[in-house]
Structure formats: structure tokens, C-alpha cells
Design a protein around this motif. Sequence first.
Motif, PDB file in Angstrom:
ATOM      1  N   PHE A  39       0.121  -1.469   0.767  1.00  0.00           N
ATOM      2  CA  PHE A  39      -0.879  -1.453   1.840  1.00  0.00           C
ATOM      3  C   PHE A  39      -2.101  -0.636   1.405  1.00  0.00           C
ATOM      4  N   GLY A  40      -3.250  -1.282   1.386  1.00  0.00           N
ATOM      5  CA  GLY A  40      -4.484  -0.632   0.946  1.00  0.00           C
ATOM      6  C   GLY A  40      -4.748  -0.756  -0.540  1.00  0.00           C
ATOM      7  N   MET A  41      -3.882  -1.464  -1.254  1.00  0.00           N
ATOM      8  CA  MET A  41      -4.033  -1.640  -2.699  1.00  0.00           C
ATOM      9  C   MET A  41      -5.310  -2.443  -2.997  1.00  0.00           C
ATOM     10  N   PRO A  42      -6.133  -2.032  -3.971  1.00  0.00           N
ATOM     11  CA  PRO A  42      -7.359  -2.779  -4.283  1.00  0.00           C
ATOM     12  C   PRO A  42      -7.046  -4.175  -4.836  1.00  0.00           C
ATOM     13  N   VAL A 100     -11.608  -6.382  -1.899  1.00  0.00           N
ATOM     14  CA  VAL A 100     -11.031  -6.051  -0.602  1.00  0.00           C
ATOM     15  C   VAL A 100      -9.736  -5.291  -0.868  1.00  0.00           C
ATOM     16  N   ARG A 101      -9.043  -4.899   0.201  1.00  0.00           N
ATOM     17  CA  ARG A 101      -7.763  -4.206   0.027  1.00  0.00           C
ATOM     18  C   ARG A 101      -6.629  -4.996   0.673  1.00  0.00           C
ATOM     19  N   LEU A 102      -5.456  -4.840   0.084  1.00  0.00           N
ATOM     20  CA  LEU A 102      -4.276  -5.562   0.537  1.00  0.00           C
ATOM     21  C   LEU A 102      -3.896  -5.089   1.942  1.00  0.00           C
ATOM     22  N   GLY A 103      -3.601  -6.051   2.831  1.00  0.00           N
ATOM     23  CA  GLY A 103      -3.303  -5.694   4.212  1.00  0.00           C
ATOM     24  C   GLY A 103      -2.126  -6.469   4.769  1.00  0.00           C
ATOM     25  N   ASN A 104      -2.121  -6.593   6.097  1.00  0.00           N
ATOM     26  CA  ASN A 104      -1.008  -7.274   6.771  1.00  0.00           C
ATOM     27  C   ASN A 104      -1.530  -7.977   8.024  1.00  0.00           C
ATOM     28  N   SER A 105      -2.529  -8.846   7.829  1.00  0.00           N
ATOM     29  CA  SER A 105      -3.122  -9.566   8.955  1.00  0.00           C
ATOM     30  C   SER A 105      -2.752 -11.044   8.880  1.00  0.00           C
ATOM     31  N   GLY A 106      -2.612 -11.676  10.053  1.00  0.00           N
ATOM     32  CA  GLY A 106      -2.361 -13.107  10.094  1.00  0.00           C
ATOM     33  C   GLY A 106      -0.891 -13.468  10.151  1.00  0.00           C
ATOM     34  N   PHE A 107      -0.540 -14.628   9.571  1.00  0.00           N
ATOM     35  CA  PHE A 107       0.819 -15.176   9.585  1.00  0.00           C
ATOM     36  C   PHE A 107       1.631 -14.486   8.490  1.00  0.00           C
ATOM     37  N   HIS A 110       1.243  -7.742   2.066  1.00  0.00           N
ATOM     38  CA  HIS A 110       1.282  -8.432   0.777  1.00  0.00           C
ATOM     39  C   HIS A 110      -0.002  -9.232   0.603  1.00  0.00           C
ATOM     40  N   LEU A 111      -0.236  -9.665  -0.614  1.00  0.00           N
ATOM     41  CA  LEU A 111      -1.358 -10.560  -0.913  1.00  0.00           C
ATOM     42  C   LEU A 111      -0.811 -11.968  -1.087  1.00  0.00           C
ATOM     43  N   PHE A 146      -7.614 -15.439  -1.014  1.00  0.00           N
ATOM     44  CA  PHE A 146      -6.883 -14.182  -0.828  1.00  0.00           C
ATOM     45  C   PHE A 146      -6.628 -14.018   0.672  1.00  0.00           C
ATOM     46  N   HIS A 147      -5.360 -13.965   1.072  1.00  0.00           N
ATOM     47  CA  HIS A 147      -5.012 -13.910   2.497  1.00  0.00           C
ATOM     48  C   HIS A 147      -4.341 -12.588   2.868  1.00  0.00           C
ATOM     49  N   HIS A 148      -4.383 -12.278   4.184  1.00  0.00           N
ATOM     50  CA  HIS A 148      -3.715 -11.126   4.820  1.00  0.00           C
ATOM     51  C   HIS A 148      -4.408  -9.803   4.514  1.00  0.00           C
ATOM     52  N   ASN A 149      -5.681  -9.822   4.147  1.00  0.00           N
ATOM     53  CA  ASN A 149      -6.387  -8.614   3.727  1.00  0.00           C
ATOM     54  C   ASN A 149      -6.490  -7.585   4.857  1.00  0.00           C
ATOM     55  N   MET A 150      -6.644  -6.325   4.453  1.00  0.00           N
ATOM     56  CA  MET A 150      -6.754  -5.227   5.413  1.00  0.00           C
ATOM     57  C   MET A 150      -8.053  -5.339   6.208  1.00  0.00           C
TER      58      MET A 150
END
Length: 551
Positions: free
Chosen positions: A423-426, A494-501, A506-507, A471-475
Motif C-alpha cells: 500500500f503506497g508503493m510507487p 502513482v502509488r499502489l492502492g486499493n480502490s475499485g473492484f 495490489h496493482l 494500471f488499476h486500483h491506484n491510491m
Amino acid sequence: MKKNIFFLLTLTLFLCTSVYSQDKNYYYEQISKLAGEKKFERGVELCYEAIKKFPDELNYHLNLTYFLRETKRYEAALLQIEEVYKKYPDNKDVQTNLNWSLQNFAWFLNSQNKKSECLKLFERAYKLKPDDEGNYLGYGYFLKESALYDKANEILKSGMAKFPNSTDIKNTYIDSLLKQGWDEFNAGAFTKARDLFFTAYSLNKEHEDAILAYGSVLKELKEFQKSIELLEYGCAKFQNNQWYKPNLISAYNAYAEYYKSKNDFETALKIYKEALTKFSSDIWLNAYHSLNAILFSYAYDNRFKEIFDIIDDFEKLFDKKYLIMHTRGVFTYHSGDKKKGIAIVYQAYDLMIKERPEYLNELIIDFPLKGFVLTSGGNSEPEAITHAGFHKYCFDFMGADKYGSTLKTNVTGPGNNEDYYGFGMPIYSPVDGVVESLADDFDDIPPSFEPILQDGNHIAIKDANGYHCLFHHNMKGSSVVKVGDVVKKGDLLVRLGNSGFTTVPHLHFAVYSQDWIATMPVKFTEYSIIKGDKIENVKNRTPLRMELIKK
């Protein structure tokens, strides 16, 4: 004796005058004859001879100017008549010949693309003869060619009023309005472009380019019905014009997308149905992507009966049956019949590959993350719809420690987003390209065991070959780029996040074909595979599912 001398002088003067007059008449007769016989080169020679003998005979100079023009020695003709004009500036014939010479030389220079010199010549001609039809045309034309549109339109409009039967002036005026209009159009000044295009269209409602221009700008101003009406008329009337059909299709797309943006999905689908009926082989791609976006909006509200009714309705309109088949499979999965949905999308994929084997061409790009990464989702996961069918070459990457654990120490269950190494990984660009779409405002959701169908943050980058890196699910709020930005390999995005489906941070990454239909098989230039204490450095490889790697 004095009388005899006077008589002799008188006789001599008479004889000289008679010979003098006969010589002049001879030259005039010969000049007239040569002009009639179109022997212009000989005419030039004879005029020079006559001028040498009678330098003050104005008509010889005018005839010389004429013959020089007829032998296409336009510059010499202009120089000749300019010298005469200095002596006889008020003579109407001299003015007329100077005007013609200026015009002829200007049009000659136009063939050499010397527009600025042409403009200067016609500016002189217009000042000399402001009521000459040719000067309205030429001066207006070269003002237009020099992009001095306001002045060009002023001159041409005046010329059209004075010479209403001149189709050349009228058409040049229309062309000037259209050129200025396209400049305004390309600068985004659509209202000003609309006014210019409308004036051109009003002058000739059958003008091929005016109809196209006016119809195109009306689309930009969201006057879709009038735009489509004009473009359909032009498309039918000017069937060899390659620009009408794509602009008409674009108008239909924009019309449908407008209603889609207003969440009036019923109207948007109705427009796409009409467009597919008329242009199935040309508009299917936009219709397919928009149809899926609309159906996902319905799926968020569990309106699956409506979804399948719409799919049934559109199925007969798509020439490429595998597209609507894949859509049916996706929503069969989301409606609850996951096994059947997965089977349908793979069936659709196999049909597509038979027609489009180029979707199997392997691409080699840089890896988009740095540090320890677990490939939690690899290619062709039979149980995951986001990794099946057209999406079979998608990856899920999670941040990890050197042992492959994605959760930090002493954390159990789904935990919180901050409990995950990733989470937050570049995230870095794996290609040189342009940011083509982006969403950055969706909230990161708490980790869970079951994903919820909903929108999330993403970035899409188009590379030089037209492929799309997604790139999906970004922070939320972490994007450092915007649409239109040019990026280089290795640039932070961007940074790795947990948005969406999604369930956990994860990325979700894939490279899509130029038409956004299918994912492409991908290999990454270099990374290391971690197996316990062993490190294997590899190049141009594809990570396997549940493989721990490091970049």
C-alpha cells in the motif's frame, strides 16, 4: 532665289514628314498583323525596333508590354510598363496595362509559391484599380493565403457585392471563411468557428467543404441533431469525400456519449443502435466500449435482467459476434453464474484469436514496480473474470517482504490497507508514452474477502506503437501525472492502492491492444526471481503466479 530656297525647305520637310508617317503606319500594321497571327516573339522584336526609332510613341510601349506578357516574360513586362507609368501616370491605357502586368506577374509568382511577393503585387494593383474584378479576387486570395483572414474577408465580401455573378470571388470568400474557421476550430474557439462556417454555408448550401465544416463544429457545440442531419446529407451527396463518414460517425459517438455522461443510458443506447444499424462495421468499437460501460453502471445496481435484455437486443447489430459474446460472459459471471461466465469469455476469446491472431504478439516492456513483489494474480486465472477471456494477460502484483509475505508482522485477517507492504508503493511507467486517461478521486476501500463491483482509480498510458498500459486500483489522490502528459520509462506515475473492484491492496496491470479489445502477452526486460536463499536474474520473462520477484 530666296523663294526657291524656301520651297526646297518646305518640300524637304514635307517629304520627311511623309516618310516619318509611313514608317509609323508600317510598324502599326505589322504589330497588328503579328498580334493577330500570335507571333508574339517577333512582336517583341518589332516593338523594340519601333521604340528605338520612335521612343516617344506611347502605343509602341504599350504594345511591347502586351507582347512581353504573351511570351510569359511577366517581370520584363512589368519593368517596361513601370517606366512608362512614371512618364504618364494619369493615362488610363497605361494604368490598365500596369494593372494587367501586376496581376500577370503575381499569378506567375504564385506558381513558384512566392505568396508574400504575390500579395505585394496585388496590393499595388488594388490601390491602382480598386474597382477591378481581378483585383478583388487576387488581393483577397493572397490575403487569405497569408492567413490575413479578416482583411481578406472584407475585400472579398466587397468584391462579391460589386460583382455578384463572379463565382471565383464567391468561392474564394467561402474558402477564406473556412480556413479561418478551421484555425479557430483547432484552437478550440468553436463558437467563432461556428459563425464563420455558418456564413460560408449560407453563401452556398451545396458547398462540399462548407457542409462538412458546419456539421463538424455543431458536433463540438453539442448541437448533435443538426450536425448529424448536415453530415448525413453530405455523406450521401459527396460519397467520394473521405472525411464525411468518419465525422458523421464521430457525431453519433459524441451524441451517445453526451447522454451517457448525463446518465441517460436509455437514450445513449438508442443512438448507438441507430448508428450500428447504419455503420456497423465502422462504429462497433466505440459502441462496444460504451455498451460495456453502461452495462457496468446497471450491474452496480444489480439490474441484470435489463442487462441481458440489452445484450439480446444488441447481439444482432454486431458483425463481430465474439464481442457481444464476451460481454454476455462477463455479466453472466457478475450475475452469479461464475463458472458459466468464465466458459463464455474463453469461447469468445478463441473465436476472436482466429480472426485476430496479432493479439498473440508478445511485447517486451520494463517492470512497473521496484522492490519485492509477489505475483498474486497471473495470466489466465480460470476463477477470476478480470484475468480471463479478453483479459487473460492481466497481472496482479502485491508488495511483499523478502520472504514473500504481503502482510506486515502480527497482522491477521484482511486487516487495514496500511498493514500491507504494497500500500503506497510507487508505480513507474514501463514505457515511453502519453497519459490518455486517469481517475484519481475514488476512495481506497478497506481490505475484504469478497470484492464489490464498483469503479476505482486508474491510469492509462498509450505508447508509440498504440498499445495501452493500464494500471488499476491506484491510491486515491496519489497520481503525479495528468491526461496529456508525456512520460518516459521509469517516471513515477502513482502509488499502489486499493480502490475499485478489489479485495486487498495490489496493482492490476495489463497491456491492451491498439483497439482496447484484448490484453497482449507481455514479458518484462529484467528482474530477479527469489526462491528462498536463491536469486535468479532473468531477462525477457513473464512472472508466474505466486512467484516472488524483485526489481
